[in-house]
Design an enzyme around this catalytic site. Structure first.
Site, PDB file in Angstrom:
ATOM      1  N   GLU A 158     -41.873   6.537 -16.689  1.00  0.00           N
ATOM      2  CA  GLU A 158     -40.532   5.594 -16.614  1.00  0.00           C
ATOM      3  C   GLU A 158     -40.614   4.636 -15.704  1.00  0.00           C
ATOM      4  O   GLU A 158     -41.708   4.521 -14.714  1.00  0.00           O
ATOM      5  CB  GLU A 158     -39.456   6.552 -16.025  1.00  0.00           C
ATOM      6  CG  GLU A 158     -39.140   8.078 -16.461  1.00  0.00           C
ATOM      7  CD  GLU A 158     -38.512   7.983 -17.799  1.00  0.00           C
ATOM      8  OE1 GLU A 158     -37.687   7.405 -17.851  1.00  0.00           O
ATOM      9  OE2 GLU A 158     -38.515   8.989 -18.447  1.00  0.00           O
ATOM     10  N   LYS A 195     -38.843  22.298 -12.171  1.00  0.00           N
ATOM     11  CA  LYS A 195     -39.434  23.417 -13.236  1.00  0.00           C
ATOM     12  C   LYS A 195     -39.631  24.726 -12.420  1.00  0.00           C
ATOM     13  O   LYS A 195     -39.486  25.632 -13.028  1.00  0.00           O
ATOM     14  CB  LYS A 195     -40.532  22.987 -13.726  1.00  0.00           C
ATOM     15  CG  LYS A 195     -40.094  21.751 -14.843  1.00  0.00           C
ATOM     16  CD  LYS A 195     -41.397  20.955 -15.238  1.00  0.00           C
ATOM     17  CE  LYS A 195     -40.939  19.653 -16.343  1.00  0.00           C
ATOM     18  NZ  LYS A 195     -42.030  18.896 -16.889  1.00  0.00           N
TER      19      LYS A 195
END
Lengths: 469, 341
Positions: free
Chosen positions: B210, B225
Site C-alpha cells: 500500500e 492474524k
C-alpha cells in the site's frame, strides 16, 4: 501498585455520615498507591422501597407517588448534604439527584397508567436505587479531592442477556467494553464509581443481576480489569465459624477456598452468592470480605491458593431456620422409574424450591426440605397432584425443624467426619431427622427439631474446636 | 440467500464479480442462489430487495466511483448501520478496511448485523484483532454464525485446515509466514541484494504494498492474524494487545547475507507457541515454512498428526473473495440444516 475493586454494600452507604466515612477510607488507600475502582449499592432500604412502589403502581393507585418521590428525594438530599461539604459540588449533585428522581416519578406514573409491571419495567425502576447512590459517592470523593467519575453499570459497559430480574453477563463483551471505557481512567488514577446490580442488554435496555448483584458487579469489574483483589466492604469482619449470636466464641475465618465460600452462601446475608463469586473464580482473583467500621481487620480472604489446614475438617457450621420438611410415602414408588421426578416436577412447576432431599434405597419414601412459608402451597399442590394415584399414599410434614449445615473442603476423603458429627449431636440427646451429603463431600447437612437447633450448632462447634483459643 | 455487502473495495468488487459469473454452477452444485440485496460504500448504498443486478452495479461503481448512483435503488448518503438494520437479509458480508485503532466502522457494522439477526462473513481483521472474544460471544448469544476465512491466508484455507482437517487433534503450536508483502520484500532483498527501501518501492510498483505500508512492514497485519488463529484454533482469549510484534523496517541487508552464509534465511514469522508474537526469525532454507515471494505458509504442529504445512497465496481480491464464498456456503449449509430439522 495494587489494583483493587472496592464494593460497598447498602449499609456502607446508608447515610451521609457513612458515605463520608467511605470517602475517607478510599482516600486513605488512594494515597497508599492503590488503583481503585468502586462499586456501590443503593442506600440501605431503598431497593425494598422501590419494589413496594412498583407493586402499588401496578395496582394503578397514583396518589402515593407524590409522597414517595418526596421521601426518596429527601433521603438522598440529606445524605448528600452530610457527605459533601463543598457547596458547589453539593449543588451539582443535588441537581443530578433531582433529575433522576423526576425520571423515576415519570416511570412510576407510566406503570400506574398501564397497570402492568413487566420484568423489564421492574428492572428499570429497581435501577434507580443504585443510580441515586453513585452520584453521592462521587460527590463525596470529590469533596476529599479525589479525581473521580461515575457510571451506571450500563454506561460502564456491562452487557447481559435479556433475562430481566436475573440477568447473566456476557463476559467477553463486557470485558471488552470495560477495558475500553474504565481501564483508561484507572491508568490516569481517576476513581470510577460504578453502580452495582445494574447492567443493560446489547440493545441498551436496563437489566438487573438479581441476588448478590452488586457483589457480582464487583467481581465482573475485577475479572475484566484484571484486578489484584476484589474487596467486598460490609459491616462485619468477615465470615465466621458460626453465628456469634448462637456461639459467642465463634471465630473469624481468615481464609477460604472459592468452593468453601460458595458452600457458605446459605450461611446468611453476609456470605457471597455463588453466582457473584463466579467471575472471580474463573479469573482466579482473590476476594476479600472486609469491615468498614473496622478496617484494621484483615477480613476473610477467599482465593484459590488457600492452604487448607488438614486437621480442620469441619470449618463452619450454620443453622438454617424457617424451613419445613415434607415426606412423601408410597410402596408404589418402589422400583418405578420417574416417581421421584414426578414429585419434584410438581414442586418446580409451582415455583417451590427444594433445598435438600433424602431418600432411602428402599425407595418407599422421599423427604425434602423447603422454605416454611411455602409449606401450605407445597402440601396442597402435592396432595392434589399425587394422592389417589397408585404410587403415592401419604404426604406428611413437620414444620418445627431446622437444617444444620456443616462445611469444609477437608471433609473430602477424611474418614470418620460423619461419625464425629453425629456422636457429638447424640451425646446431647438430640435426634437427627434427616441427613444429606453430596458426593462432593464439601458439606454434610442434616435436620433436627427447631428447639434443638442452637444446641446442635454449639455441639459441633465444640467437637471440632472451631472456637477462639 | 439474501446478502448485504458493506465495503465495496477490491475484495467486495471481486466478490460481486465471482457471484455474477458463477451463478449457474453455484446453483447447480451447491443449491446456492445468492441475491445481493444491498451494497454499501463510502458514499451511500444500492438497495433492491429482489437482488441487485451485479454486473450493472459493478459497471456503475467503475464509472461513477460509487454504487449510490445506481439507477434503480441507489441511495446517496445512507449509512451502513441504517442499511444493516433496515434491509432484510440472511447474511452480512463486511469488507471495510482494517482499522486497528478502534476496529471501526467494521466493529459497529458486525455488532449491528448480529443484533438484527444476521450471520456475518468478514474479511476485516480490525474488529477481530481488537474484540475477537467479544464478537464470538455476541454471535453465540444472538444465535448467528461469524465467519472470517478470508482474514488469514486470503484464499488459502488456513483456518479451515486447522479447524476442520485437524478436528480432534490437539494443535500445540502454529508458526507462519502470514504476510505476502513483507515476504516479497525479504525475498527480493535476499535474492537480488536490494536494500529494504528498494525492495519496498518495487513492491509498491507491483501493487503488493500500500502507499502507507506500515500495516505490513511493522508486523501489524501478521499480528492481527496471530490473534485470529490463537482465538479460533487454540481457544486463547486474546486481543492485539497481547501479541508482541516487530516488523522488518529496520532489517539490514547484512543480516540477510549473514544468514545465507549459514544456509539460513530470515522471514517475518508469526507464532503461537506458549506466547504469541511476530518477529523476523531465522529459518533453515529447507524448512517447509520457507516460501518465497508473495506466498504465505503456515505450519501446524499437532499432538498426533505431527507437522503439517499449508502454502498458498495470502492475499488478492479474487482469492479473498473466494474465501467469502466458502464462508457463505458454510452458512447456507448450517441454515439449511436448521430449517429442515
Amino acid at each position: 501498585m495494587k489494583k483493587v475493586i472496592m464494593k460497598f454494600g447498602g449499609t456502607s452507604v446508608a447515610t451521609g455520615e457513612k458515605i463520608k466515612n467511605l470517602a475517607r477510607l478510599v482516600a486513605d488507600y488512594a494515597r497508599q498507591d492503590y488503583t481503585i475502582a468502586i462499586v456501590v449499592s443503593a442506600l440501605d432500604g431503598i431497593t425494598e422501597q422501590l419494589i413496594e412502589a412498583t407493586e402499588k403502581a401496578e395496582k394503578g393507585k397514583a396518589d402515593f407517588i407524590h409522597l414517595f418521590k418526596q421521601q426518596i428525594l429527601e433521603r438522598h438530599f440529606k445524605a448528600a448534604k452530610v457527605a459533601i461539604e463543598n457547596k458547589k459540588i453539593l449543588k451539582e449533585i443535588q441537581d443530578v439527584i433531582q433529575a433522576i428522581v423526576d425520571e423515576l416519578e415519570k416511570v412510576l406514573i407510566g406503570i400506574c397508567y398501564l397497570k402492568e409491571l413487566t420484568p423489564k419495567s421492574s428492572d428499570y425502576v429497581l435501577s434507580f436505587g443504585e443510580r441515586l447512590a453513585a452520584p453521592i459517592v462521587y460527590g463525596a470523593l470529590r469533596d476529599v479531592r479525589l479525581k473521580t467519575q461515575y457510571f451506571s453499570g450500563k454506561e460502564a459497559g456491562i452487557v447481559t442477556d435479556s433475562n430481566f430480574g436475573e440477568a447473566s453477563p456476557l463476559m467477553d463483551v463486557t470485558t471488552h467494553q470495560l477495558k475500553e471505557r474504565i481501564e483508561p481512567l484507572l491508568e490516569d488514577r481517576i476513581i470510577p464509581v460504578v453502580t452495582g446490580f445494574i447492567a443493560a442488554t446489547q440493545e441498551g435496555v436496563i437489566t438487573t443481576l438479581g441476588r448478590g448483584g452488586s457483589d457480582q458487579t464487583g467481581t465482573i469489574l475485577g475479572a475484566a480489569l484484571a484486578a489484584d483483589e476484589i474487596w467486598i466492604w460490609t459491616d462485619v469482619d468477615g465470615l465466621m465459624t458460626a453465628d456469634p449470636r448462637i456461639v459467642p466464641n465463634a471465630k473469624l475465618l481468615h481464609e477460604l477456598s472459592y468452593q468453601e465460600a460458595a458452600e457458605m452462601a446459605i450461611f446468611g446475608a453476609k456470605a457471597m452468592h455463588p453466582k457473584a463469586l463466579e467471575p472471580a473464580v474463573k479469573s482466579e482473583i482473590p476476594v476479600r470480605i472486609r469491615n468498614v467500621t473496622n478496617p484494621g481487620s484483615p477480613g476473610t480472604l477467599i482465593w484459590k491458593n488457600h492452604v487448607a489446614d488438614k486437621a480442620q475438617v469441619v470449618k463452619a457450621v450454620a443453622l438454617i431456620g424457617d424451613v419445613a420438611m415434607i415426606n412423601v410415602t408410597g410402596s408404589g414408588m418402589v422400583g418405578v422409574p420417574g416417581s421421584y421426578a414426578k414429585i419434584l416436577e410438581v414442586l418446580g412447576k409451582n415455583s417451590i424450591n427444594v433445598m435438600m432431599i433424602s431418600t432411602a434405597v428402599s425407595e418407599a419414601n422421599i423427604s425434602f426440605i423447603i422454605r416454611r412459608n411455602l409449606l401450605e402451597r407445597a402440601l396442597s399442590t402435592l396432595e392434589i397432584a399425587l394422592l389417589g394415584k397408585n404410587a403415592f399414599t401419604q404426604v406428611s410434614y413437620e414444620d418445627d425443624v431446622c437444617v444444620i449445615a456443616t462445611m469444609g473442603a477437608q471433609m473430602k476423603g477424611t474418614k470418620g467426619v460423619a461419625s464425629r458429627i453425629f456422636t457429638a449431636v447424640a451425646k446431647r440427646g438430640i435426634n437427627v431427622r434427616m441427613i444429606a451429603q453430596g458426593s462432593s463431600e464439601l458439606n454434610i447437612s442434616f435436620v433436627v427439631k427447631e428447639e434443638d437447633g442452637e444446641e446442635t450448632v454449639r455441639a459441633i462447634h465444640e467437637e471440632f474446636e472451631l472456637y477462639e483459643n | 440467500m439474501r446478502i448485504i455487502l458493506v465495503g465495496y473495495g477490491v475484495v467486495g468488487q471481486s466478490l460481486t464479480y465471482i457471484l455474477s459469473h458463477s451463478r449457474l454452477s453455484n446453483l447447480k452444485e451447491y443449491g446456492f442462489n445468492p441475491r445481493v440485496v444491498a451494497i454499501v460504500d463510502r458514499k451511500g448504498a444500492a438497495i433492491d430487495s429482489k437482488g441487485l443486478n451485479l454486473r450493472e452495479v459493478l459497471r456503475v461503481k467503475k464509472e461513477k466511483g460509487t454504487v449510490s448512483v445506481y439507477p434503480r435503488g441507489g441511495k446517496p448518503g445512507i449509512g451502513s448501520l441504517e442499511v444493516i438494520e433496515t434491509v432484510e437479509a440472511e447474511v452480512l458480508v463486511e469488507t471495510t478496511p482494517t482499522n486497528i485503532e478502534n476496529g471501526e466502522p467494521g466493529l459497529s457494522n458486525i455488532k449491528t448485523g448480529f443484533k438484527s439477526g444476521k450471520h456475518v462473513v468478514t474479511t476485516n481483521k480490525g474488529p477481530l484483532a481488537i474484540a475477537f472474544p467479544a464478537l464470538c460471544e455476541l454471535a453465540d448469544y444472538n444465535k448467528v454464525n461469524l465467519r472470517f476465512s478470508g482474514t488469514v491466508g486470503g484464499g488459502t484455507p488456513v483456518l479451515e485446515f486447522a479447524k476442520k482437517c485437524l478436528l480432534g487433534d490437539k494443535i500445540n503450536s502454529i508458526h507462519g509466514i502470514l504476510n505476502g508483502t513483507t515476504n516479497y520484500i525479504l525475498s527480493e532483498m535476499e535474492d537480488k541484494g536490494l536494500s529494504f527501501q528498494q525492495a519496498l518501492d518495487r513492491a509498491k510498483q507491483l501493487g503488493y504494498a500500500e502507499t502507507d505500508p506500515s500495516m505490513d512492514i511493522d508486523g501489524i497485519d501478521p499480528a492481527c492474524k496471530v490473534v485470529i488463529m490463537a482465538n479460533w484454533i487454540m481457544g486463547k482469549k486474546i486481543t492485539l494487545k497481547d501479541v508482541k510484534f516487530k516488523g522488518i523496517r529496520n532489517i539490514a541487508l547484512e543480516t540477510l547475507s549473514e544468514a545465507t552464509k549459514r544456509g539460513k534465511t530470515v522471514k517475518l514469522v508469526g507464532s503461537i507457541d506458549g506466547d504469541c508474537k511476530v518477529e523476523p526469525t531465522e529459518l533453515h532454507r529447507y524448512d517447509p515454512l520457507c516460501v518465497s515471494g508473495v506466498l504465505n505458509a503456515v505450519k501446524f504442529v499437532s499432538e498426533f498428526a505431527g507437522e503439517e504445512t499449508i502454502i498458498g497465496r495470502g492475499a488478492g481480491g479474487k482469492e479473498t473473495a473466494s474465501a467469502i464464498l466458502r464462508d457463505m456456503l458454510d452458512i447456507r449449509h448450517n441454515l439449511a440444516n436448521k430449517l429442515l430439522s
